[in-house]
Write an enzyme that holds these catalytic residues in place. Structure first.
Site, short mmCIF file in Angstrom:
data_model
loop_
_atom_site.label_atom_id
_atom_site.label_comp_id
_atom_site.label_asym_id
_atom_site.label_seq_id
_atom_site.Cartn_x
_atom_site.Cartn_y
_atom_site.Cartn_z
N GLY A 232 0.76 -1.24 0.00
CA GLY A 232 0.00 0.00 0.00
C GLY A 232 0.79 1.29 0.00
CD GLU A 272 0.90 -9.13 1.08
OE1 GLU A 272 0.76 -10.32 1.36
OE2 GLU A 272 -0.05 -8.37 0.83
N PRO A 273 4.89 -4.76 -0.87
CG PRO A 273 7.13 -4.12 -1.21
CD PRO A 273 6.25 -5.05 -0.40
NE ARG A 275 0.13 2.68 -5.87
CZ ARG A 275 -0.97 2.65 -6.63
NH1 ARG A 275 -0.97 3.26 -7.79
NH2 ARG A 275 -2.07 2.06 -6.21
NE ARG A 311 -2.90 3.51 -10.98
CZ ARG A 311 -2.82 4.69 -10.44
NH1 ARG A 311 -2.31 5.70 -11.12
NH2 ARG A 311 -3.24 4.89 -9.22
CE1 TYR A 315 -8.79 1.88 -9.08
CE2 TYR A 315 -6.96 2.11 -10.60
CZ TYR A 315 -7.82 1.32 -9.88
OH TYR A 315 -7.69 -0.05 -9.97
CB CYS A 340 -16.03 4.57 -29.33
SG CYS A 340 -15.33 4.83 -30.95
CD GLU A 341 -16.46 3.57 -22.57
OE1 GLU A 341 -16.67 4.23 -21.55
OE2 GLU A 341 -16.51 2.33 -22.62
CE1 TYR A 369 -1.75 -3.11 -8.75
CE2 TYR A 369 -0.64 -1.13 -7.99
CZ TYR A 369 -1.08 -2.42 -7.76
OH TYR A 369 -0.84 -3.01 -6.54
N1 LLP Z 1 -1.17 -6.96 -1.00
C1 LLP Z 1 -2.45 -7.15 -1.31
C2 LLP Z 1 -3.20 -8.21 -0.65
C3 LLP Z 1 -3.07 -6.31 -2.26
O1 LLP Z 1 -4.35 -6.50 -2.56
C4 LLP Z 1 -2.32 -5.30 -2.88
C5 LLP Z 1 -2.93 -4.42 -3.88
C6 LLP Z 1 -0.96 -5.15 -2.54
C7 LLP Z 1 -0.42 -6.00 -1.58
C8 LLP Z 1 -0.07 -4.13 -3.16
O2 LLP Z 1 -0.46 -2.83 -2.95
P1 LLP Z 1 0.51 -1.64 -3.44
O3 LLP Z 1 1.77 -1.73 -2.62
O4 LLP Z 1 0.78 -1.83 -4.87
O5 LLP Z 1 -0.27 -0.44 -3.17
N2 LLP Z 1 -5.12 -1.01 -9.49
C9 LLP Z 1 -4.98 -0.02 -8.43
C10 LLP Z 1 -4.29 -0.63 -7.23
C11 LLP Z 1 -4.98 -1.86 -6.71
C12 LLP Z 1 -4.25 -2.52 -5.59
C13 LLP Z 1 -4.88 -3.80 -5.21
N3 LLP Z 1 -4.17 -4.49 -4.19
C14 LLP Z 1 -4.25 1.20 -8.97
O6 LLP Z 1 -3.89 1.24 -10.14
O7 LLP Z 1 -4.05 2.17 -8.23
#
Ligand code: LLP
Length: 406
Positions: A232, A272-273, A275, A311, A315, A340-341, A369
């Site tokens: 996150g 769990e990084p 992004r 994205r 979002y 076409c949107e 992503y």
């Molecule tokens: N662990 C779990 C269980 C998750 O569901 C996620 C992301 C992560 C780790 C990694 O999160 P991060 O470190 O990447 O923030 N598509 C969206 C983001 C969706 C994230 C879903 N889960 C976007 O483009 O912003």
């Protein structure tokens, strides 16, 4: 920022739209993450969230840093095994898995994370048939506001993810699983959301996770191998300051020393990084097809749309935009996708130099992503991906052709 001459060369050779990744930036981010967590009071492991980017070459780079993976599908499991990840370094988390998916994950030997008891019962049946014991974790819903976009907030009460502490749902899951013959509960997981730029939610969730682990030990005699604090950590898309990895890790060091010190044993800590490790490494290159001026706006019509990068539309995400090989500029444009949107606008009201047909537009911070969420909407082939490593440009995924689509 990658060199304009390299970007132009890549676009000429491999066409557009094109995802271009810089290996040096992935290495830099992986090193920064590892370095920041050095000195954590518990042993720790980093489980890269594959969903951010599953290109095989990128997975190999991440594996080379000693990281494991957070996977959410059998596709990601196979991608991980293919890239050389060991099953013991993979955790399989999703809110809904079929019997077939559970069976495959069990056969591969990865730890399976459940967000409900029924799934664990099904896994127990499969494990029993095979005469094996399955290692599992449970994901909890900590009821924490991550203060991010609602579509990527996962720890709130109403979310589909995780077992609530309320009504003892999380506790009862462990109580139930502990007595199942073919299930071994080894982990506790939470993930409160993504693109988080404020530390308070992380700290709140971590405290709750540790307290709950203590309760499991005291009341059930369940001691876990790991506590997984999820991913996150956000990045800055628009240049504004965000929580840095040093501050992020520093907070966990404090929490694990203080709250963690009250725990009667020391499990491993997993993070769990997704992004953070890959977002900044990637750009999307898209070519200008035409320019259109209406009485209200100037549109740059490009050769990609939300099929290539969803994205901004999904979002309302901001991605920096520039014209490769040009600087400055005070003409305000919208970058219009080719689908076409009317919602298919990749960037709104950006000041750019005069844009001309065949210019290459760079959409920045697209390494996470981006490709992984691309689709064939409007029967468009998916783009190619290339990796820049020093001076070399390597094709790491072929562009789809029309046969793939039709
Ligand atoms: N662990 C779990 C269980 C998750 O569901 C996620 C992301 C992560 C780790 C990694 O999160 P991060 O470190 O990447 O923030 N598509 C969206 C983001 C969706 C994230 C879903 N889960 C976007 O483009 O912003």
């Amino acid at each position: 920022m990658m060199d304009d001459s390299v970007l132009k060369k890549a676009a000429e050779k491999y066409g557009t739209p094109l995802y271009v990744y810089d290996k040096a930036i992935i290495d830099r981010q992986c090193d920064a993450f590892k370095k920041a967590f050095k000195g954590l009071p518990w042993e720790f492991g980093i489980r890269y969230a594959f969903k951010a980017n599953t290109n095989p070459e990128i997975l190999s780079i991440i594996r080379s840093h000693g990281f494991g993976g957070d996977i959410v599908s059998i596709g990601e499991l196979e991608a991980g095994l293919n890239a050389g990840f060991k099953p013991k370094d993979l955790v399989y988390t999703s809110n809904s898995k079929s019997r077939e998916e559970l069976a495959r994950a069990l056969a591969a030997g990865v730890c399976i994370t459940h967000g409900n008891i029924m799934e664990c019962e099904i896994l127990n049946e499969i494990a029993k048939e095979r005469g094996v014991v399955a290692n599992v974790a449970f994901r909890v819903n900590p009821d924490v506001d991550a203060k991010t976009h609602p579509k990527i907030s996962t720890g709130l009460k109403g979310s589909k993810f995780g077992l609530h502490f309320e009504r003892n749902l999380a506790f009862n899951a462990f109580k139930f699983a502990k007595d199942l013959e073919n299930i071994n509960p080894v982990g506790l997981h939470c993930h409160i959301g993504s693109q988080i730029t404020d530390m308070s939610g992380f700290a709140d969730a971590a405290g709750k996770l540790i307290d709950f682990a203590q309760k499991l030990d005291k009341e059930l005699g369940v001691r876990l191998d790991f506590l997984d604090f999820g991913g996150g950590l956000g990045v800055s898309y628009d240049g504004r300051p965000v929580v840095g990895v040093e501050e992020f890790a520093g907070e966990y060091k404090k929490i694990l020393a203080d709250e963690g010190g009250k725990l009667s044993y020391r499990p491993n800590a997993f993070f769990e990084p997704g992004r953070y490790l890959v977002a900044e490494s990637g750009v999307l290159l898209t070519k200008v097809n035409s320019i259109k001026e209406t009485p209200y706006k100037k549109f740059v019509n490009v050769d990609s749309g939300f099929n290539t990068l969803v994205r901004p539309v999904m979002y309302d995400a901001y991605h920096p935009v520039r014209v490769v090989g040009k600087t400055g500029g005070d003409i305000t444009y919208d970058i219009a996708g080719n689908l076409c949107e009317s919602g298919d606008i990749l960037a709104k009201e950006r000041n750019l130099p005069k844009v001309e047909v065949n210019d290459i537009i760079e959409i920045g911070l697209a390494g996470a992503y981006g490709y992984s969420m691309s689709s064939n909407y409007n029967s468009k082939p998916k783009p190619a991906e290339v990796l820049v490593d020093g001076g070399k440009i390597k094709l790491i995924r072929k562009r789809q052709d029309l046969r793939d689509v039709i």
